[in-house]
Design a protein around this motif. Structure first.
Motif, PDB file in Angstrom:
ATOM      1  N   ARG B 135      14.044  90.327  54.008  1.00 24.69           N
ATOM      2  CA  ARG B 135      12.709  90.550  53.443  1.00 24.69           C
ATOM      3  C   ARG B 135      11.894  91.416  54.397  1.00 24.69           C
ATOM      4  O   ARG B 135      12.014  91.293  55.621  1.00 24.69           O
ATOM      5  N   VAL B 136      11.041  92.255  53.830  1.00 31.28           N
ATOM      6  CA  VAL B 136      10.208  93.136  54.654  1.00 31.28           C
ATOM      7  C   VAL B 136       9.346  92.304  55.605  1.00 31.28           C
ATOM      8  O   VAL B 136       9.246  92.584  56.799  1.00 31.28           O
ATOM      9  N   GLY B 137       8.729  91.248  55.072  1.00 33.45           N
ATOM     10  CA  GLY B 137       7.835  90.426  55.887  1.00 33.45           C
ATOM     11  C   GLY B 137       8.559  89.770  57.047  1.00 33.45           C
ATOM     12  O   GLY B 137       8.026  89.687  58.161  1.00 33.45           O
ATOM     13  N   LEU B 140       9.264  92.249  59.726  1.00 33.29           N
ATOM     14  CA  LEU B 140       8.080  92.649  60.490  1.00 33.29           C
ATOM     15  C   LEU B 140       7.677  91.584  61.512  1.00 33.29           C
ATOM     16  O   LEU B 140       7.171  91.915  62.588  1.00 33.29           O
ATOM     17  N   LEU B 425      11.874  82.513  54.104  1.00 34.85           N
ATOM     18  CA  LEU B 425      11.223  83.827  54.179  1.00 34.85           C
ATOM     19  C   LEU B 425      12.145  84.909  54.732  1.00 34.85           C
ATOM     20  O   LEU B 425      11.740  86.050  54.873  1.00 34.85           O
TER      21      LEU B 425
END
Lengths: 93, 473
Positions: B135-137, B140, B425
């Motif tokens: 996931r991008v989140g 990051l 996540l």
């Protein structure tokens, strides 16, 4: 009214050039809040998008999603009917 | 700034670092180009999105706390002779008046930015390994962890003249084989073990399947851009003008980050020769595969970087060549043995090559002065030079390589990934992965005007989709 410097004479005595010297701690606190809030909002946005995607996937069905051959959109009904049993790509008219 | 020679020196140094920052931006342009080229079209836009968002999140966090860590953590804290956080670090708090436009300080901004670009690089290395399912989140968060915390701790420890690893171990890693590359490779490995492999990446009998890049030319151009930015990285690792004369009187030279002498010519020789050695070996070992030839060049530089301030160019070439053969073999061994799906070979090219580069430098530069001793430091553990400087040595660099790859790389990466996974996540849902990360939401189609031709891999993926969705593959 002035927010910072009003003269550049005597540059040897001039330090910070930005306005509102003395508010640095407040600026850092604001910056950290913005940063953390951004991560929270990004994560929430991504989760929502993923949930909607999963829902759409099951509405449409995996064969239909995958029959398009791995491109980034879900095949239309007419495209689906153009597929062979082996999943060859639909030929556009 | 009132006498011309010192003003020119300061302004030259300011401009020097500014130029390196602009050059290093090309590393990031290269990573973005390269990773989008490697990703399949259905994942390309999210891959790009992940890569470009490293820039803002690492930048702001490096401003808030990363830069202060570099000066505050040089003693561990409390590893070197019980010394804690030095008071001199306080001027690098984010709220210090030199962390902004200041007529009495012209170096902090450009020096901060040079280090920041290293931070982006460390984070981007992990980005490539994890494409098409993270996931991008989540990425990051991991990017902030390595970009603004773990790598800058390792820089404080092993990439500063006062760092405890330099003072006690005699650690030498001038152009960041371990400080950037080993830690990033180790972190990538830790994350990958939790993240898992892409759907269908290994067959029923465990045989690896190749997921081809969607655009080999883009991957090649990306790697060439990374080479270009790497020049800026090398220059940014130097102090351009420094008086190294000591008691003998002034003698101005460029130095490495440890304030030990080198020259821009020296690192230019060695950058190119290690690049050449790596490319030649990469070409041969991969039988002319363009991707591995270019990655071999990158790994060649990385493997010689720890000592490229001092090596002979032919030593740099040989190191680059030998290490590339080792890491190529290691990459495919690990892939077959442990089913590790490292999409771009980042663990090998950065992690293994960086680790080996640090170890090799310990042997080849045995006895060289690591840095001038600092006041209050304990005696070096593995020897001193005749001048009383901590000496570079194989044990110190070997321990340093373990700290970089394992302690500050693998362990935090693994823990962060486990925490994100527990919170659900870390990885995109299997439905999203199968359909493509760009299939839903705002991403859109990368090539809306091109007809898609299905590959063999996609047929396999579809055939096994039911198993993947039920968690059986």
């Amino acid at each position: 009214m002035k927010t910072g410097l009003d003269s550049f004479n005597n540059p040897a005595d001039i330090g910070p050039l930005y306005p509102f010297v003395g508010t640095e701690v407040i600026l850092v606190v604001i910056g950290v809040i913005v940063w953390l809030a951004w991560h929270y909002l990004q994560t929430r946005q991504e989760s929502t998008e993923d949930d909607e995607g999963v829902q759409k996937f099951h509405e449409v069905g995996k064969d239909r999603v995958l029959f398009h051959g791995g491109t980034a959109r879900i095949a239309r009904e007419d495209e689906l009917h153009g597929h062979t049993e082996q999943g060859a790509p639909h030929q556009m008219d | 700034m009132t006498d011309l020679p010192s003003a020119l020196n300061t302004l030259f140094t300011e401009f020097y670092y500014w130029v390196t920052v602009v050059m290093m931006f090309l590393i990031h342009a290269g990573f973005a180009t390269y990773e989008v080229g490697v990703a399949r079209p259905k994942n390309a836009i999210k891959t790009l999105s992940k890569n470009i968002m490293v820039i803002p999140v690492v930048t702001v966090t490096f401003f808030f706390f990363g830069w202060w860590i570099y000066f505050a953590f040089v003693n561990g804290p409390f590893i070197n002779n019980g010394m804690g956080l030095p008071e001199s670090a306080n001027i690098f708090y984010a709220w210090s008046d030199i962390m902004g436009p200041n007529l009495q300080d012209r170096i902090t901004g450009v020096f901060w930015a040079a280090f920041l670009l290293f931070s982006w690089t460390a984070a981007s290395i992990i980005s490539g390994a994890t494409i098409e399912r993270i996931r991008v989140g989540a990425f990051l968060v991991i990017a902030v962890m390595i970009g603004s915390v773990t790598w800058i701790i390792d820089a404080a420890w092993g990439w500063s003249p006062a760092g405890w690893m330099v003072q006690l171990l005699g650690y030498h890693d001038a152009y960041a084989s371990g400080v950037i590359h080993a830690i990033a490779g180790g972190t990538a490995l830790g994350v990958l073990l939790v993240l898992g492999r892409r759907a269908g990446r290994f067959g029923a009998d465990g045989e690896p399947r190749v997921i081809k890049p969607h655009n080999v030319w883009m991957t090649s151009l990306g790697l060439l851009l990374i080479y270009t930015g790497f020049w800026g990285f090398y220059a940014a690792c130097n102090i351009p003008v420094w008086d190294i004369g000591g008691d003998a009187g002034p003698f101005f030279s460029a130095t490495n980050i440890y304030l030990m002498p080198t020259t821009l010519s020296a690192i230019t020789f060695n950058f190119l020769m290690s690049l050449a050695g790596g490319m030649m070996a990469g070409y041969l070992i991969s039988k002319g595969d363009v991707y591995w030839t270019l990655s071999g060049g990158l790994a060649g530089i990385i493997s010689a970087s720890a000592g490229n301030d001092l090596y002979h160019p032919i030593q740099a070439m040989i190191i680059g060549g030998v290490v590339v053969v080792i890491i190529y073999k290691a990459h495919y061994y690990v892939e077959r043995r442990w089913k590790l799906d490292d999409a771009v070979g980042a663990v090998a090219v950065h992690g293994y090559a960086g680790f080996l580069g640090v170890v090799i430098a310990g042997f080849l530069l045995w006895g060289y002065p690591a840095a001038a001793p600092i006041e209050g430091s304990a005696a070096p553990w593995f020897g001193v030079t005749p001048d009383g400087f901590p000496a570079v040595n194989p044990i110190g660099n070997f321990l340093g390589a373990i700290i970089m790859f394992g302690v500050l790389g693998f362990i935090p990466g693994y823990i962060a990934a486990r925490v994100l996974d527990a919170m659900k996540l870390l990885r995109v849902p299997p439905e999203i992965e199968l359909a493509g990360l760009d299939a839903f939401g705002a991403a859109g189609d990368l090539y809306p005007y091109f007809a898609h031709v299905e590959t063999d891999y996609e047929s396999t993926e579809r055939a096994e989709a039911a198993d993947f969705l039920s968690g059986r593959s």
